[in-house]
Design an enzyme around this catalytic site. Structure first.
Site, short mmCIF file in Angstrom:
data_model
loop_
_atom_site.label_atom_id
_atom_site.label_comp_id
_atom_site.label_asym_id
_atom_site.label_seq_id
_atom_site.Cartn_x
_atom_site.Cartn_y
_atom_site.Cartn_z
N ASP B 314 0.85 -1.18 0.00
CA ASP B 314 0.00 0.00 0.00
C ASP B 314 0.89 1.23 0.00
O ASP B 314 1.90 1.26 0.69
CB ASP B 314 -0.87 0.02 1.27
CG ASP B 314 -2.17 -0.72 1.03
OD1 ASP B 314 -2.63 -0.70 -0.12
OD2 ASP B 314 -2.68 -1.32 1.99
N SER B 385 -18.15 14.10 3.73
CA SER B 385 -19.06 12.95 3.71
C SER B 385 -18.85 12.18 2.42
O SER B 385 -18.36 12.73 1.43
CB SER B 385 -20.52 13.42 3.83
OG SER B 385 -20.97 13.85 2.57
N MET B 390 -16.48 16.35 -0.08
CA MET B 390 -15.74 17.59 0.17
C MET B 390 -16.07 18.05 1.58
O MET B 390 -17.00 17.56 2.21
CB MET B 390 -16.12 18.67 -0.85
CG MET B 390 -17.60 18.96 -0.90
SD MET B 390 -18.00 20.06 -2.24
CE MET B 390 -19.72 20.30 -1.92
N SER B 391 -15.29 18.98 2.09
CA SER B 391 -15.59 19.53 3.40
C SER B 391 -15.41 21.04 3.32
O SER B 391 -14.96 21.57 2.30
CB SER B 391 -14.65 18.92 4.45
OG SER B 391 -13.32 19.28 4.15
N ASP B 525 -5.01 -4.06 6.01
CA ASP B 525 -5.58 -3.90 7.33
C ASP B 525 -7.10 -3.79 7.29
O ASP B 525 -7.78 -4.30 8.13
CB ASP B 525 -4.96 -2.70 8.06
CG ASP B 525 -4.96 -1.45 7.22
OD1 ASP B 525 -5.59 -1.44 6.15
OD2 ASP B 525 -4.31 -0.47 7.63
N ASP B 529 -9.77 -5.35 2.46
CA ASP B 529 -8.57 -6.05 2.01
C ASP B 529 -8.72 -7.56 2.13
O ASP B 529 -7.92 -8.31 1.58
CB ASP B 529 -7.35 -5.64 2.85
CG ASP B 529 -6.84 -4.27 2.46
OD1 ASP B 529 -7.04 -3.89 1.29
OD2 ASP B 529 -6.25 -3.59 3.32
#
Lengths: 598, 689
Positions: B314, B385, B390-391, B525, B529
């Site tokens: 990763d 969200s 976007m935030s 993790d 996966d």
């Protein structure tokens, strides 16, 4: 080594290597159905006539086919010998062969060994020679090639359940390879004076009487012995000589090409009617290694990387050349006892020098020793000189080549599959040493393969060592050892090594045509052949079913000098470790005694 | 895990190991190791011969000679037992320190799976899978499980040795907790996911203690080879009796080989060195894995790690530092850089993600913009969200947003604006550099771009070069777009990358590599996966990851360090290499032993063979004894090597093989010549022979 020996070896190898690529390429095509429509039609017709399906076989089916076919061959050859008196083509009215000798000879020819406890011209009718022995010369060789093809497919295929069809492989190896090659070779031999007829033997009166000794046997064929256990020998004097006749050339061609080795005449290729000229000698010696060497190229091509084939071939060549140089040198060195007596054993313009006992003056040291090495490096066993009469170390090398499993070129098919078994073992240890699950040609070597490799590699030493132990312990075995002491031991060890490894050559001096040796050696030949073939086919089946791993830089390259060294080292080390104690009691101590007294 | 690698011959381990060496003389134990079993039977046999010779019987050789050979044969067996016992002892010591973490714990079992439900106090060992427990500050987590409510900081040093506390919270990829660790603050409600005796620590202890009971595939294949060699030598040796009997009869003089000498020869020839150390190597390999804080579910998995030729890594956390950091503000025309920075900072004030923090910090650093209190400004934070992606912040009428280009496009388009071509060009440029562009907008207007940069870990490039030399291909997995991924891949020096990776794409990639014949290792993790972990040949799950990921993997890394995969590979390789090297050494040794023993055992029948006594050993008896003694002592001498594993250097297969062949092959031929000669000199000096 003399210049003459060096140049002979050089020319021999040069001609051999020139033939490898074309013949190897040709054999790759034999692994598939023929492209020519007329051949394909003929093949289809023949197979339909015989009611044979040409579906692909699993390894078990393949092995079963080999075993059944070989068993049938044994029965046929046995019956021919036992009934020859009443069958046609027996101008000498030769009697039926004894049961034990027939048993031994049947197995011997079916297993591609061609150990001969009998003398050809005085035992076998022309029919037995041609229909029994001659046929097996072809098909036992073809069976060896078929097994090699199956193993090659095991490496070349992946995730497959089958390894080819035995009947198709057998037919194609015989019809498209062995028949045409031996036809050409037979014609060449005839042109040089090798006999090819159906005549009865010719009687001639010799200029002076010949006196020789013969072991006395009772009416059961058992040698009559003194109380001490030594055989009773009678002197015989004769003035008439019989010149043997028969269809020799056709059989000699295939006995060399198919690494069979069973001579038409008793003294094999030392006989002037079997091997009359320097050219026939060269051609016959060449024919021994031709197909085994070319099969390496076939292997490389079929697995998609010709370098792999060349690497295996290089390993074989290293062993072969080393052995040839050693044997020629030891023979050229001569016998110190004769030197002490004032004999001149140096090479010169008028004589080849060296140890000439048991060798034809026509061939001298170089051609005799080179033949001895070629015939034991392969599983041929034909001879043009008597290995028994070699110097102790000169005789040790041919014996050891046999004991290595005949993998320096080796028998047709059997040499390649034997060497690949060693390659798997070498790559197993190498794989561990580089820290990966061992693999060879992208195939993982796991527990099943190791089990089968172990059986294939160890069955022949087991048979040879145990057989020799029985030979020197049992009364029946000791009775016909004519040279007690280290040399007699060497003869017994050689006999069982030769039988177990399907070579067929012998240290003479051992009376082997007795029920004891016929029986034990017959068993050794059978298990020595199929105790290797069955595990090899099992490996082929298991490898074919595996995935092919990508060969990346993390994998050990198997086409370079490192691999060649590793492979040669493995073969020599296994051979040395299993046989050194036995050899110490035979040729090694004989050598030390010979040289310490002089 | 707190277990440290112990020093090689730790006195407190040596004594019990010595006692165990005798305990292991039990026939049932010996028969499990075919090579050493042959030695065992040989020793029993010569003991009989010795007693016979002592009892005044007509011994085949002097009683002292048979006795001394017998003694050293028993030593050979004991030394092999000792090697195994020592390796086991070291592992057990590690396991014991683990077990200490598993003291009895009182658990607060909840009757209903919610915070505040009625609770019972029960023993931790009584909790079953599916039970729910409350763990509060100061409590020890009673068993492995999953957080279903709440969040807490947990001290996992009992397991990982890492003292910094970690956050464990409900939902997401950090919900797994481990029994034996301690909650430092807050509380969690957890669901137990394992029955007693199945927890990770239990598995690890069982594995360490049972290491020699399950053989790995390569170990089985090697054992077959060793058995085959043993059989070959058995044949080569036993046939010498009939051979020499014949030789004596033929010569009419001399004496055949003695059975004592044959047993001695056999024991010297069979691969006792590797046979004695084989299981110790396996056990030591498992211990080394534990030493690296990795639990493997089987020895097979450890071995497979050595075979891996593709590593899927990763990007985040492995190749790059976990977080991207704001690196520049790129305004579009009509906006100044400062204005952009100001807007970006406002949009990020309440954004607690590392990216968000880094934007605030960058704005402060470049333009000295102070952090403002979002509440004092009367702003409302619009969190990120999955729908809007976007935030931002609503400050009165100002609607500041930051997000990916397509998310912002949708946002500004609904507000009647659009993304100017200039902004799109900047986005493409930033992507090409391997950075992540965040577009900042206010209402319908795009202000500019924040460039978030991935920071490639120091030294990672060299690590990958090392892997390449080992023949292992590295593939970077990232959710980034192709341009970004390509740039980071180039900077980090990986061989290949998978961009815009989805769980399906990961799985497909693994299958594709496997179809090409590669063995694939990966770390993971998250729950998503799990399918890929299950498909990979070697799957290392992060201990911090979800239960699903851990179930799917065949190893769990307690440190949750994705680069651990590299160490796992090395341990796997070392285990195989040590076995291979000692096998080669063992077989190569036989050459010298032949030169010592063959002239000696045949001295009675063919004294001429003394010409092969190249070491010029004092007498036949001394030669046989020296070889037997060497054969026994070499086992002890190689115990440290077996336990530590031979040195691994990342090089091509050819180079590694050449080196090991030179050391263990050629060395194996030379060393016994020297060793046997020295022992012979010693024996002669003390006047024994």
């Amino acid at each position: 080594m003399t210049t003459q020996s060096w140049s002979l070896l050089g020319i021999y190898l040069a001609v051999l290597f020139a033939a490898i690529k074309p013949l190897g390429l040709y054999m790759v095509k034999l692994m598939e159905a023929p492209r020519s429509p007329s051949l394909a039609r003929l093949e289809n017709g023949l197979f339909r006539l015989c009611g044979i399906e040409r579906e692909e076989m699993s390894w078990r089916q393949y092995a079963l086919a080999v075993l059944v076919f070989s068993l049938m061959g044994c029965i046929a050859v046995y019956a021919l010998q036992r009934l020859q008196l009443w069958l046609p083509l027996n101008p000498q009215r030769l009697p039926n062969v004894t049961p034990d000798s027939s048993f031994n000879t049947a197995i011997s020819f079916v297993t591609n060994t061609n150990w001969q406890g009998y003398g050809g011209e005085t035992t076998m009718s022309h029919l037995t020679q041609m229909l029994g022995l001659g046929t097996q010369n072809f098909v036992s060789a073809a069976a060896g090639i078929a097994v090699a093809f199956a193993l090659i497919r095991g490496f070349a295929r992946h995730s497959a359940q089958t390894i080819g069809n035995f009947w198709a492989d057998l037919y194609r190896a015989t019809a498209y390879l062995l028949l045409p090659l031996s036809f050409v070779l037979a014609l060449a031999l005839i042109s040089q004076g090798v006999v090819q007829n159906f005549s009865a033997h010719q009687e001639v009166v010799t200029l002076e009487p010949t006196i020789y000794e013969i072991t006395r046997v009772d009416n059961t064929g058992q040698p009559v012995t003194y109380a001490r256990g030594d055989a009773i020998v009678d002197a015989v004097s004769v003035t008439a000589q019989t010149l043997p006749m028969g269809p020799a050339a056709s059989q000699i061609a295939i006995k060399q090409l198919g690494t069979n080795g069973g001579g038409f005449f008793n003294v094999n290729s030392a006989h002037p009617y079997e091997n009359p000229t320097a050219l026939t000698n060269f051609l016959e010696a060449m024919a021994i290694l031709l197909i085994p060497a070319a099969l390496c190229y076939t292997f490389g091509k079929a697995v998609g990387d010709t370098r792999q084939g060349w690497a295996v071939l290089a390993a074989m060549t290293v062993i072969f050349v080393g052995a040839a140089i050693a044997t020629i040198s030891f023979e050229q060195q001569g016998n110190p006892k004769l030197t002490a007596l004032g004999a001149d054993q140096t090479a010169g313009a008028l004589q080849s020098g060296g140890n000439m006992e048991g060798k034809e003056t026509r061939y001298g040291i170089g051609a005799s020793a080179l033949w001895a090495v070629a015939t034991t490096a392969a599983s041929n066993g034909s001879v043009n000189s008597m290995h028994d009469s070699f110097t102790p170390l000169g005789g040790l090398i041919p014996m050891w080549l046999i004991q290595l499993g005949e993998v320096a070129f080796g028998g047709v098919g059997s040499g390649l599959y034997g060497m690949l078994a060693f390659a798997l073992m070498a790559m197993f240890i190498a794989g561990l040493m580089i820290g990966r699950t061992p693999e060879y040609l992208g195939k993982k070597i796991e527990a099943f393969e190791m089990k089968m490799v172990s059986i294939a590699i160890l069955i022949t030493p087991a048979l040879a060592l145990l057989g020799a132990a029985v030979g020197v312990m049992a009364a029946g075995g000791r009775a016909t050892i004519f040279n007690p002491g280290p040399h007699g031991f060497s003869e017994v060890l050689y006999a069982f090594s030769s039988a177990a490894n399907n070579n067929g050559s012998a240290f003479a001096g051992l009376g082997a045509n007795t029920p004891f040796y016929n029986g034990w050696l017959g068993a050794a030949m059978w298990f020595g052949r199929f105790g290797v073939i069955v595990p090899v086919l099992a490996i082929a089946g298991s490898l074919a079913a595996k995935k092919k791993l990508a060969v990346g830089p993390g994998a050990m390259p198997t086409h370079g000098p490192l691999f060649v060294t590793l492979l040669v080292g493995t073969v020599l080390l296994i051979g040395a470790l299993t046989y050194i104690p036995a050899l110490a009691l035979g040729p090694i101590v004989e050598h030390l005694i010979l040289w310490s007294i002089s | 895990m707190t277990a440290k690698q112990l020093s090689m011959f730790e006195p407190r381990l040596v004594r019990p190991a010595m006692i165990d060496s005798f305990r292991k003389l039990d026939l049932r134990v010996q028969i499990r190791n075919p090579v050493m079993f042959v030695v065992y039977v040989g020793a029993l046999f010569t003991t009989g011969l010795w007693l016979h010779a002592l009892s005044g019987g007509h011994g085949e050789a002097p009683a002292w000679f048979i006795g001394t050979v017998t003694l050293w044969l028993w030593f050979t067996v004991l030394f092999a037992n000792f090697a195994e016992a020592l390796a086991e002892g070291r592992s057990k010591a590690q396991a014991a320190s683990l077990r200490a973490a598993k003291q009895t714990i009182m658990a607060k079992k909840l009757r209903e799976p919610r915070y505040g439900a009625a609770l019972d106090y029960v023993h931790g060992a009584e909790l079953r899978r599916g039970d729910v427990a409350l763990v509060e500050a100061g409590d020890t987590i009673p068993a492995d499980g999953e957080v279903i409510e709440g969040a807490a900081s947990v001290n996992e040093s009992a397991i990982t040795g890492e003292s910094a506390p970690v956050i464990r919270e409900a939902g997401g990829d950090f919900s797994a907790v481990t029994g034996g660790t301690t909650v430092l603050s807050d509380w969690i409600v957890m669901r137990i996911t394992v029955n007693p005796g199945e927890a990770f620590i239990d598995r690890m202890i069982a594995l360490v203690e049972g290491a020699r009971r399950q053989k790995t595939p390569n170990e089985i294949a090697l054992t077959i080879l060793l058995v085959a060699l043993t059989l070959a030598f058995l044949l080569a040796t036993v046939t010498l009796l009939p051979y020499t009997l014949y030789s004596v009869t033929a010569a009419g003089a001399g004496a055949p080989v003695t059975v004592t000498a044959l047993v001695a020869l056999l024991v010297c020839l069979i691969p006792t060195t590797i046979g004695a150390l084989l299981s110790a190597i396996g056990i030591a390999g498992m211990s080394r894995m534990l030493g690296a804080n990795v639990i493997a579910t089987s020895g097979r998995a450890v071995e497979a790690a050595g075979d891996v030729n593709v590593l899927l890594l990763d990007k985040t956390g492995t190749i790059t530092l976990g977080n991207r950091q704001a690196d520049a503000f790129l305004p579009v025309s009509g906006t100044t850089e400062r204005q952009l920075a100001d807007a970006a900072q406002l949009a990020s004030l309440a954004d607690e993600t590392p990216e968000g923090r880094s934007i605030v910090v960058l704005a402060k650093r470049l333009f000295n913009l102070r952090e403002r209190d979002i509440r004092a400004l009367g702003a409302t934070f619009v969190p990120f969200s999955a729908q809007t992606r976007m935030s931002g912040v609503n400050l009165g009428k100002r609607q500041i947003r930051k997000g990916a280009e397509d998310a912002i496009r949708r946002h500004v388009e609904t507000n009647g604006g659009g993304i100017p071509a200039e902004a799109s060009r900047l986005v493409a440029e930033v992507s090409r550099r391997g950075s992540t562009p965040l577009v900042v907008s206010e209402h319908a207007r795009v202000l500019g771009i924040i460039e978030l940069k991935d920071i490639v870990k120091g030294g990672i490039r060299e690590r990958f070069a090392e892997l390449r030399r080992m023949g292992i291909k590295t593939v970077m997995i990232t959710g980034d777009n192709r341009l970004t991924a390509a740039a980071i891949a180039a900077e980090a020096g990986v061989d290949d990358f998978l961009a815009e990776a989805t769980p399906e794409a990961k799985l497909a990639l693994i299958r594709q590599y496997q179809a090409e014949g590669h063995l694939v290792a990966m770390t993971g993790d998250g729950s998503n996966d799990a399918p890929a972990l299950a498909q990979a040949d070697v799957a290392v799950a992060m201990h911090s990851g979800t239960q699903a990921a851990k179930e799917a993997g065949n190893m769990v890394d307690l440190d949750s360090n994705p680069t651990k995969l590299l160490e796992v590979v090395v341990v796997g390789k070392q285990m195989l290499m040590t076995r291979g090297a000692l096998t080669t050494f063992s077989i190569a040794n036989d050459v010298a032993k032949y030169f010592a023993i063959i002239p000696a055992i045949f001295a009675g029948v063919y004294p001429q063979l003394n010409a092969l006594n190249v070491m010029n050993l004092a007498s036949p008896q001394s030669a046989i004894l020296s070889a037997v003694i060497f054969n026994a002592l070499i086992i002890v001498a190689l115990i440290p090597l077996a336990l530590k594993g031979i040195r691994y250097r990342p090089r091509g297969a050819g180079a590694v093989l050449r080196r090991n062949l030179a050391i263990y092959g050629l060395g194996g031929i030379v060393v016994p010549f020297v060793g046997i000669k020295l022992i012979d000199l010693g024996l002669a000096a003390v006047g024994l022979v």
